[in-house]
Design a protein around this motif. Structure first.
Motif, PDB file in Angstrom:
ATOM      1  N   UNK A 157      50.308  72.385  75.473  1.00 21.89           N
ATOM      2  CA  UNK A 157      51.084  71.410  76.233  1.00 21.89           C
ATOM      3  C   UNK A 157      52.386  72.020  76.731  1.00 21.89           C
ATOM      4  N   UNK A 158      52.723  71.719  77.979  1.00 19.56           N
ATOM      5  CA  UNK A 158      54.008  72.090  78.563  1.00 19.56           C
ATOM      6  C   UNK A 158      54.623  70.859  79.217  1.00 19.56           C
ATOM      7  N   UNK A 159      55.922  70.814  79.272  1.00 23.75           N
ATOM      8  CA  UNK A 159      56.600  69.701  79.928  1.00 23.75           C
ATOM      9  C   UNK A 159      56.171  69.608  81.400  1.00 23.75           C
ATOM     10  N   UNK A 160      56.002  68.377  81.864  1.00 23.59           N
ATOM     11  CA  UNK A 160      55.684  68.162  83.266  1.00 23.59           C
ATOM     12  C   UNK A 160      54.203  68.268  83.601  1.00 23.59           C
ATOM     13  N   UNK A 161      53.342  68.204  82.598  1.00 22.86           N
ATOM     14  CA  UNK A 161      51.902  68.284  82.868  1.00 22.86           C
ATOM     15  C   UNK A 161      51.155  67.186  82.105  1.00 22.86           C
ATOM     16  N   UNK A 162      51.800  66.038  81.935  1.00 24.63           N
ATOM     17  CA  UNK A 162      51.251  64.971  81.106  1.00 24.63           C
ATOM     18  C   UNK A 162      50.039  64.290  81.730  1.00 24.63           C
ATOM     19  N   UNK A 163      49.850  64.417  83.028  1.00 28.86           N
ATOM     20  CA  UNK A 163      48.650  63.890  83.687  1.00 28.86           C
ATOM     21  C   UNK A 163      47.661  65.017  83.939  1.00 28.86           C
ATOM     22  N   UNK A 164      48.140  66.113  84.478  1.00 28.39           N
ATOM     23  CA  UNK A 164      47.265  67.218  84.860  1.00 28.39           C
ATOM     24  C   UNK A 164      46.500  67.800  83.667  1.00 28.39           C
ATOM     25  N   UNK A 165      47.201  68.099  82.580  1.00 28.23           N
ATOM     26  CA  UNK A 165      46.564  68.707  81.417  1.00 28.23           C
ATOM     27  C   UNK A 165      45.450  67.846  80.834  1.00 28.23           C
ATOM     28  N   UNK A 166      45.706  66.560  80.575  1.00 24.58           N
ATOM     29  CA  UNK A 166      44.644  65.705  80.056  1.00 24.58           C
ATOM     30  C   UNK A 166      43.452  65.547  81.007  1.00 24.58           C
ATOM     31  N   UNK A 167      43.703  65.553  82.322  1.00 23.30           N
ATOM     32  CA  UNK A 167      42.583  65.486  83.260  1.00 23.30           C
ATOM     33  C   UNK A 167      41.685  66.709  83.114  1.00 23.30           C
ATOM     34  N   UNK A 168      42.295  67.858  82.917  1.00 27.25           N
ATOM     35  CA  UNK A 168      41.498  69.067  82.742  1.00 27.25           C
ATOM     36  C   UNK A 168      40.756  69.055  81.406  1.00 27.25           C
ATOM     37  N   UNK A 169      41.362  68.471  80.390  1.00 22.41           N
ATOM     38  CA  UNK A 169      40.658  68.324  79.113  1.00 22.41           C
ATOM     39  C   UNK A 169      39.424  67.447  79.290  1.00 22.41           C
ATOM     40  N   UNK A 170      39.530  66.431  80.135  1.00 24.94           N
ATOM     41  CA  UNK A 170      38.378  65.576  80.416  1.00 24.94           C
ATOM     42  C   UNK A 170      37.264  66.358  81.100  1.00 24.94           C
ATOM     43  N   UNK A 171      37.637  67.275  81.989  1.00 25.25           N
ATOM     44  CA  UNK A 171      36.644  68.125  82.658  1.00 25.25           C
ATOM     45  C   UNK A 171      35.901  68.980  81.629  1.00 25.25           C
ATOM     46  N   UNK A 172      36.620  69.441  80.621  1.00 25.19           N
ATOM     47  CA  UNK A 172      35.974  70.261  79.594  1.00 25.19           C
ATOM     48  C   UNK A 172      34.951  69.445  78.807  1.00 25.19           C
ATOM     49  N   UNK A 173      35.270  68.201  78.489  1.00 16.16           N
ATOM     50  CA  UNK A 173      34.306  67.342  77.809  1.00 16.16           C
ATOM     51  C   UNK A 173      33.115  67.046  78.718  1.00 16.16           C
ATOM     52  N   UNK A 174      33.385  66.771  79.983  1.00 15.12           N
ATOM     53  CA  UNK A 174      32.320  66.515  80.944  1.00 15.12           C
ATOM     54  C   UNK A 174      31.365  67.700  81.037  1.00 15.12           C
ATOM     55  N   UNK A 175      31.912  68.896  80.977  1.00 19.42           N
ATOM     56  CA  UNK A 175      31.090  70.103  81.066  1.00 19.42           C
ATOM     57  C   UNK A 175      30.030  70.129  79.974  1.00 19.42           C
ATOM     58  N   UNK A 176      30.396  69.762  78.766  1.00 21.00           N
ATOM     59  CA  UNK A 176      29.431  69.757  77.665  1.00 21.00           C
ATOM     60  C   UNK A 176      28.324  68.730  77.895  1.00 21.00           C
ATOM     61  N   UNK A 177      28.691  67.571  78.410  1.00 17.37           N
ATOM     62  CA  UNK A 177      27.682  66.557  78.691  1.00 17.37           C
ATOM     63  C   UNK A 177      26.756  66.997  79.829  1.00 17.37           C
ATOM     64  N   UNK A 178      27.320  67.643  80.837  1.00 12.98           N
ATOM     65  CA  UNK A 178      26.488  68.178  81.918  1.00 12.98           C
ATOM     66  C   UNK A 178      25.482  69.193  81.376  1.00 12.98           C
ATOM     67  N   UNK A 179      25.965  70.090  80.514  1.00 19.54           N
ATOM     68  CA  UNK A 179      25.088  71.121  79.957  1.00 19.54           C
ATOM     69  C   UNK A 179      23.950  70.493  79.171  1.00 19.54           C
ATOM     70  N   UNK A 180      24.258  69.438  78.422  1.00 25.03           N
ATOM     71  CA  UNK A 180      23.233  68.766  77.639  1.00 25.03           C
ATOM     72  C   UNK A 180      22.172  68.134  78.545  1.00 25.03           C
TER      73      UNK A 180
END
Length: 259
Positions: A157-180
């Motif tokens: 986490x870095x200051x000023x990325x409170x929306x961007x960072x979590x959105x990218x974390x969601x992409x990482x979770x989505x990736x696993x579901x896509x692979x499945x």
């Protein structure tokens, strides 16, 4: 319909969103060096897109640029029709690789983030990736590859990325579901997470601000900020046959930042 390269083997085709600049541009050109043809998107700068088409041709592969706002799902049906037309020009009816690269930056904090900015980030980073992939699934070959783009900011986490960072974390979770879900079609899905890259992203702050550039370098084990080719080469490599058994993985390409 298929198209063959000079060695007689089937020539692969990739779709890359946001391919006119930065990491997307590097991906198109590194794939071209490997003989992979590309259909890539640009949002508004047609001149830059045309330049990438020319550079890809110099590298030895055809590239076709299509306009798309990857954060506007209403455009996706028309885009798929444009993809079908582009494939026909390549004497093909399916493609092999999808790189969901397009994205926008956000400097929002928890204190000042707005609903409008949350929606804009969601539309391009998660909703767009989900729905565009869904729309293109009938046209990707079985045994194909999908790569989604995350960020080191999904891990730290870095200051000023409170929306961007979590959105990218969601992409990482989505990736696993896509692979499945795509496993039965032998389509692998992985996520590449770049660190800070010297591009025009975020207004070019990493590339153009010496203080920010040095700060990133000081927190990176390899002692410098990343360059577009540091990531584009990895994406091109991951799409190759040699990485066919890598699936549902997060690969951080960041030189060892914030270890």
């Amino acid at each position: 319909m298929t198209s063959e390269n000079s060695t007689g083997s089937t020539q692969k085709i990739a779709i890359i969103t946001g391919g006119s600049r930065g990491i997307g541009r590097s991906t198109v050109l590194n794939l071209a060096k490997r003989g992979v043809r590309s259909i890539f998107t640009y949002k508004s700068n047609q001149a830059e897109a045309d330049r990438v088409v020319a550079l890809a041709a110099e590298a030895g592969a055809t590239a076709i640029a299509l306009q798309l706002d990857a954060g506007n799902a209403a455009e996706f049906a028309g885009f798929v029709e444009s993809v079908r037309s582009a494939l026909a020009k390549m004497e093909a009816d399916r493609f092999d690789y999808l790189v969901n690269n397009a994205g926008t930056s956000s400097a929002a904090t928890l204190a000042n983030g707005t609903e409008a900015e949350i929606d804009a980030q969601f539309n391009v980073h998660f909703k767009g990736v989900f729905l565009l992939t869904q729309a293109l699934l009938p046209h990707i070959n079985d045994g194909g590859r999908i790569i989604n783009i995350s960020s080191g900011l999904a891990r730290f986490a870095l200051n000023g990325r409170a929306i961007y960072g979590p959105m990218k974390a969601a992409v990482e979770a989505l990736t696993r579901y896509m692979a499945l879900e795509l496993g039965p079609r032998r389509i692998t899905v992985n996520v590449v997470a770049p660190g800070a890259i010297a591009t025009d992203f975020s207004g070019g702050i990493v590339r153009d601000n010496p203080q920010v550039n040095q700060m990133v370098a000081d927190h990176t084990a390899l002692g410098r900020v990343g360059l577009p080719d540091d990531v584009g080469q990895v994406i091109a490599g991951l799409l190759s046959e040699e990485f066919g058994w890598v699936n549902a993985q997060r690969i951080e390409v960041a030189g060892g930042v914030h270890i």
